[in-house]
Design an enzyme around this catalytic site. Structure first.
Site, PDB file in Angstrom:
ATOM      1  N   PRO A   4       0.662   1.334   1.050  1.00  0.00           N
ATOM      2  CA  PRO A   4      -0.565   1.815   0.959  1.00  0.00           C
ATOM      3  C   PRO A   4      -0.792   3.137   1.516  1.00  0.00           C
ATOM      4  CG  PRO A   4      -0.661  -0.237   1.732  1.00  0.00           C
ATOM      5  CD  PRO A   4       0.562  -0.110   1.943  1.00  0.00           C
ATOM      6  N   GLU A   5      -1.341   4.013   0.899  1.00  0.00           N
ATOM      7  CA  GLU A   5      -1.562   5.696   1.236  1.00  0.00           C
ATOM      8  C   GLU A   5      -3.062   5.585   1.373  1.00  0.00           C
ATOM      9  OE1 GLU A   5       0.532   8.342  -1.042  1.00  0.00           O
ATOM     10  OE2 GLU A   5       2.494   7.132  -0.889  1.00  0.00           O
ATOM     11  N   HIS A  10      -0.263 -16.541   3.193  1.00  0.00           N
ATOM     12  CA  HIS A  10       0.211 -15.203   3.989  1.00  0.00           C
ATOM     13  C   HIS A  10      -1.255 -14.716   4.533  1.00  0.00           C
ATOM     14  CE1 HIS A  10       4.361 -14.932   3.148  1.00  0.00           C
ATOM     15  NE2 HIS A  10       4.183 -15.086   2.047  1.00  0.00           N
ATOM     16  N   ARG A  28      13.787   9.685   1.290  1.00  0.00           N
ATOM     17  CA  ARG A  28      12.825   9.289   0.403  1.00  0.00           C
ATOM     18  C   ARG A  28      13.021   9.934  -0.961  1.00  0.00           C
ATOM     19  NH1 ARG A  28       8.222   7.407   3.134  1.00  0.00           N
ATOM     20  NH2 ARG A  28       7.985   6.408   1.027  1.00  0.00           N
ATOM     21  N   LYS A  59      -3.483   6.164   7.617  1.00  0.00           N
ATOM     22  CA  LYS A  59      -3.350   4.817   7.058  1.00  0.00           C
ATOM     23  C   LYS A  59      -3.721   3.769   8.022  1.00  0.00           C
ATOM     24  CE  LYS A  59       0.931   6.778   4.984  1.00  0.00           C
ATOM     25  NZ  LYS A  59       2.138   6.863   4.779  1.00  0.00           N
ATOM     26  N   ARG A  83       5.079  -9.467   3.217  1.00  0.00           N
ATOM     27  CA  ARG A  83       6.264  -8.899   4.045  1.00  0.00           C
ATOM     28  C   ARG A  83       6.042  -8.551   5.322  1.00  0.00           C
ATOM     29  NH1 ARG A  83       9.257  -4.271   0.776  1.00  0.00           N
ATOM     30  NH2 ARG A  83      10.890  -4.961   2.222  1.00  0.00           N
TER      31      ARG A  83
END
Ligand SMILES: [Zn+2]
Length: 264
Positions: free
Chosen positions: A2-3, A93, A254, A59, A115
């Site tokens: 997520p950004e 989760h 990246r 973030k 995760r």
């Protein structure tokens, strides 16, 4: 991962669900997410408090409680917050859960993270991960002069410098890739070689891309329906502007996609 636009969308949801609500119960049940403190002490620090506001910087999210406690949330790779009926059973989760009551309405707001690379920190006052962040492009705007001053100190590729959270908070791989395409700037350009004119193009492109993605996310509501991208994830496919195959390079580990013709 997520950004800024994803996290801003979550902030608005959390604010709508929790502003003014009292956290009647908090169950953490996941030592990894709340470390180094225990789930029990995490719950003890915030149970019974009223949510005053939900802020975001880059973030990171900050749930502000009366009495001065704060909960910082970083979504990591797969984190999200959801609202459920109080009686809805915990999905695998969904933890921690914050059971909240507001004007007689009860709901359970749960952190979901398959995760589990996210983090939750209960603290009084701000944590270093929050205070060390650079300006947030949405909350603070981008000061091109201040940004330029930071960039001239670095020989890193421009794209990597833009993703440095102490340079600008909230810019990740997607935003940097898309904004540099929009600005027609090669992502490999050394930071200190960026002229004021190019910098102002990059600044405007970042602002435009953030607005576009935020609007798309607000409209659609689900990550799966996230906005489509001009270059991100499209290596080898034709450039939408000129038709040339998009190139792929690895910068500081990246993956980076760009158009070798449009972005010089
Ligand atoms: Zn092109």
């Amino acid at each position: 991962m997520p950004e800024l636009p994803d996290v801003e969308k979550v902030r608005r949801e959390l604010l709508a669900w929790l502003a003014g609500a009292i956290l009647t119960d908090v169950r953490a049940n996941d030592a990894r997410l709340v470390r180094p403190i225990t789930p029990a002490s995490f719950a003890r620090r915030i149970r019974g408090a009223r949510v005053v506001d939900v802020a975001r910087r880059g973030k990171w999210l900050r749930i502000e409680l009366d009495g001065g406690a704060r909960v910082f949330s970083h979504l990591g790779m797969t984190g999200d917050w959801v609202a459920r009926e109080l009686a809805a059973p915990d999905e695998p989760h969904e933890r921690p859960r914050f059971d909240a009551v507001r004007r007689g309405t009860r709901r359970s707001v749960r952190y979901v993270d398959a995760r589990r690379f996210g983090r939750l920190v209960a603290a009084r006052g701000d944590i270093p991960e929050w205070t060390e962040l650079g300006p947030d492009p949405l909350a603070d705007g981008i000061d091109a002069r201040a940004l330029g001053a930071k960039l001239t100190r670095s020989a890193r590729p421009l794209k990597i410098a833009l993703m440095d959270q102490t340079v600008l908070a909230g810019v990740g791989n997607i935003l940097a890739t898309e904004a540099l395409f929009r600005a027609k700037v090669d992502p490999r350009t050394p930071s200190r070689a960026v002229s004021p004119k190019v910098l102002s193009r990059v600044t405007r492109a970042l602002e435009a891309e953030i607005s576009r993605e935020l609007e798309a996310r607000t409209r659609c509501g689900h990550e799966e329906e996230a906005p489509s991208f001009a270059v991100y994830g499209r290596a080898g496919e034709p450039c939408l502007t000129c038709g040339k195959a998009l190139a792929h390079v690895v910068l500081a580990g990246r993956g980076t996609t760009y158009c070798p013709r449009c972005q010089r």
